[in-house]
Write a protein that holds these residues in place. Sequence first.
Motif, mmCIF file in Angstrom:
data_model
loop_
_atom_site.group_PDB
_atom_site.id
_atom_site.type_symbol
_atom_site.label_atom_id
_atom_site.label_comp_id
_atom_site.label_asym_id
_atom_site.label_seq_id
_atom_site.Cartn_x
_atom_site.Cartn_y
_atom_site.Cartn_z
ATOM 1 N N ASN A 77 92.434 98.977 -17.569
ATOM 2 C CA ASN A 77 93.393 98.747 -16.448
ATOM 3 C C ASN A 77 92.837 97.269 -15.673
ATOM 4 O O ASN A 77 93.103 97.538 -14.373
ATOM 5 C CB ASN A 77 93.878 99.913 -15.597
ATOM 6 C CG ASN A 77 95.118 99.954 -15.414
ATOM 7 O OD1 ASN A 77 96.093 99.193 -16.051
ATOM 8 N ND2 ASN A 77 95.562 100.570 -14.059
ATOM 9 N N THR A 78 92.164 96.487 -16.307
ATOM 10 C CA THR A 78 91.728 95.371 -15.687
ATOM 11 C C THR A 78 91.966 94.092 -16.000
ATOM 12 O O THR A 78 92.153 93.913 -17.352
ATOM 13 C CB THR A 78 90.168 95.557 -15.703
ATOM 14 O OG1 THR A 78 89.809 96.799 -14.971
ATOM 15 C CG2 THR A 78 89.316 94.448 -14.957
ATOM 16 N N VAL A 79 91.974 93.067 -15.318
ATOM 17 C CA VAL A 79 92.417 91.629 -15.860
ATOM 18 C C VAL A 79 91.402 90.607 -15.409
ATOM 19 O O VAL A 79 90.620 91.011 -14.219
ATOM 20 C CB VAL A 79 93.837 91.104 -15.383
ATOM 21 C CG1 VAL A 79 93.779 91.097 -13.821
ATOM 22 C CG2 VAL A 79 94.204 89.868 -15.808
ATOM 23 N N TYR A 80 91.098 89.827 -16.180
ATOM 24 C CA TYR A 80 90.037 88.872 -16.027
ATOM 25 C C TYR A 80 90.371 87.684 -15.881
ATOM 26 O O TYR A 80 91.144 87.088 -16.344
ATOM 27 C CB TYR A 80 88.885 89.136 -16.831
ATOM 28 C CG TYR A 80 88.398 90.357 -17.060
ATOM 29 C CD1 TYR A 80 88.896 91.257 -18.259
ATOM 30 C CD2 TYR A 80 87.257 91.088 -16.469
ATOM 31 C CE1 TYR A 80 88.429 92.528 -18.387
ATOM 32 C CE2 TYR A 80 86.827 92.298 -16.442
ATOM 33 C CZ TYR A 80 87.555 93.095 -17.573
ATOM 34 O OH TYR A 80 87.041 94.225 -17.970
ATOM 35 N N LEU A 81 89.574 86.720 -14.952
ATOM 36 C CA LEU A 81 89.815 85.278 -14.852
ATOM 37 C C LEU A 81 88.395 84.511 -15.258
ATOM 38 O O LEU A 81 87.701 84.514 -14.198
ATOM 39 C CB LEU A 81 90.330 84.793 -13.549
ATOM 40 C CG LEU A 81 90.672 83.216 -13.359
ATOM 41 C CD1 LEU A 81 91.538 83.037 -14.479
ATOM 42 C CD2 LEU A 81 91.153 83.046 -12.171
ATOM 43 N N GLN A 82 88.080 83.855 -16.343
ATOM 44 C CA GLN A 82 87.064 83.214 -16.627
ATOM 45 C C GLN A 82 87.391 81.880 -16.135
ATOM 46 O O GLN A 82 88.335 81.140 -16.590
ATOM 47 C CB GLN A 82 86.760 83.224 -18.106
ATOM 48 C CG GLN A 82 85.563 82.484 -18.396
ATOM 49 C CD GLN A 82 84.458 82.855 -17.919
ATOM 50 O OE1 GLN A 82 83.944 84.175 -18.000
ATOM 51 N NE2 GLN A 82 83.225 82.139 -17.364
ATOM 52 N N MET A 83 86.581 81.213 -15.215
ATOM 53 C CA MET A 83 86.455 79.834 -14.555
ATOM 54 C C MET A 83 85.294 79.282 -15.196
ATOM 55 O O MET A 83 84.369 79.258 -14.794
ATOM 56 C CB MET A 83 86.714 80.022 -13.334
ATOM 57 C CG MET A 83 87.814 81.103 -12.736
ATOM 58 S SD MET A 83 88.142 81.109 -10.878
ATOM 59 C CE MET A 83 86.568 81.530 -10.335
ATOM 60 N N ASP A 84 85.513 77.951 -15.839
ATOM 61 C CA ASP A 84 84.503 77.063 -16.133
ATOM 62 C C ASP A 84 84.825 75.836 -15.754
ATOM 63 O O ASP A 84 86.035 75.412 -15.250
ATOM 64 C CB ASP A 84 84.437 77.093 -17.788
ATOM 65 C CG ASP A 84 84.321 78.566 -18.586
ATOM 66 O OD1 ASP A 84 84.828 78.799 -19.441
ATOM 67 O OD2 ASP A 84 83.197 79.060 -17.988
ATOM 68 N N SER A 85 83.901 74.910 -15.963
ATOM 69 C CA SER A 85 83.954 73.458 -15.279
ATOM 70 C C SER A 85 84.365 73.664 -13.945
ATOM 71 O O SER A 85 85.534 72.793 -13.577
ATOM 72 C CB SER A 85 84.619 72.772 -16.438
ATOM 73 O OG SER A 85 84.187 72.759 -17.597
ATOM 74 N N LEU A 86 83.921 74.338 -13.028
ATOM 75 C CA LEU A 86 84.457 74.396 -11.688
ATOM 76 C C LEU A 86 84.459 73.245 -10.943
ATOM 77 O O LEU A 86 83.428 72.605 -10.914
ATOM 78 C CB LEU A 86 84.002 75.841 -11.077
ATOM 79 C CG LEU A 86 84.513 76.984 -11.430
ATOM 80 C CD1 LEU A 86 83.485 78.263 -10.898
ATOM 81 C CD2 LEU A 86 85.875 77.437 -10.829
ATOM 82 N N LYS A 87 85.470 72.982 -10.273
ATOM 83 C CA LYS A 87 85.319 71.766 -9.404
ATOM 84 C C LYS A 87 85.706 72.022 -7.784
ATOM 85 O O LYS A 87 85.990 73.198 -7.461
ATOM 86 C CB LYS A 87 86.644 70.887 -9.674
ATOM 87 C CG LYS A 87 86.740 70.504 -11.212
ATOM 88 C CD LYS A 87 88.040 69.483 -11.360
ATOM 89 C CE LYS A 87 88.294 69.305 -12.768
ATOM 90 N NZ LYS A 87 89.683 68.390 -12.997
ATOM 91 N N PRO A 88 85.087 71.373 -6.931
ATOM 92 C CA PRO A 88 85.208 71.619 -5.546
ATOM 93 C C PRO A 88 86.729 71.988 -4.907
ATOM 94 O O PRO A 88 86.813 72.978 -4.104
ATOM 95 C CB PRO A 88 84.795 70.380 -4.853
ATOM 96 C CG PRO A 88 83.704 69.787 -5.685
ATOM 97 C CD PRO A 88 84.428 69.889 -7.174
ATOM 98 N N GLU A 89 87.665 71.348 -5.723
ATOM 99 C CA GLU A 89 89.062 71.631 -5.536
ATOM 100 C C GLU A 89 89.524 73.035 -5.759
ATOM 101 O O GLU A 89 90.526 73.500 -5.600
ATOM 102 C CB GLU A 89 89.957 70.673 -5.918
ATOM 103 C CG GLU A 89 89.777 70.033 -7.392
ATOM 104 C CD GLU A 89 88.793 68.997 -7.658
ATOM 105 O OE1 GLU A 89 87.745 68.810 -6.888
ATOM 106 O OE2 GLU A 89 89.269 68.247 -8.557
#
Length: 128
Positions: A77-89
């Motif tokens: 019952n979980t959702v994920y958000l993989q965030m790569d190449s992160l930017k200051p914005e």
Amino acid sequence: QVQLVESGGGLVQPGGSLRLSCAASGQSFSANTMGWFRQAPGKEREFVTALSWNGLTAYYSDSVKGRFTISRDAAKNTVYLQMDSLKPEDTAIYYCAADRRKYYFGRTSSTADGFDYWGKGTLVTVSP
């Protein structure tokens, strides 16, 4: 009582990665669209991504397309958000959201109006 609890936020350098999690409780969301929104300081909340109830279709905002990936684990019952190449914005409070409608994924799945349940958010800061 439905609860969505986000975790995984923090401070990361530009170009780095983070994975956010959203654990749902109170009911199963295996038949519901789940999404992520964010709100940067001084700005309005904006859509980031949404994933269909069956996990087969996703919407992404143009600003994160190709860098962020949404996924779900129905059993947890979980959702994920993989965030790569992160930017200051990308610095913002990230909110998890769930649609109360079952088996729906459409036009409103990329708008705040398409979601009924919200978490309290987790802060992501991208800075050197």
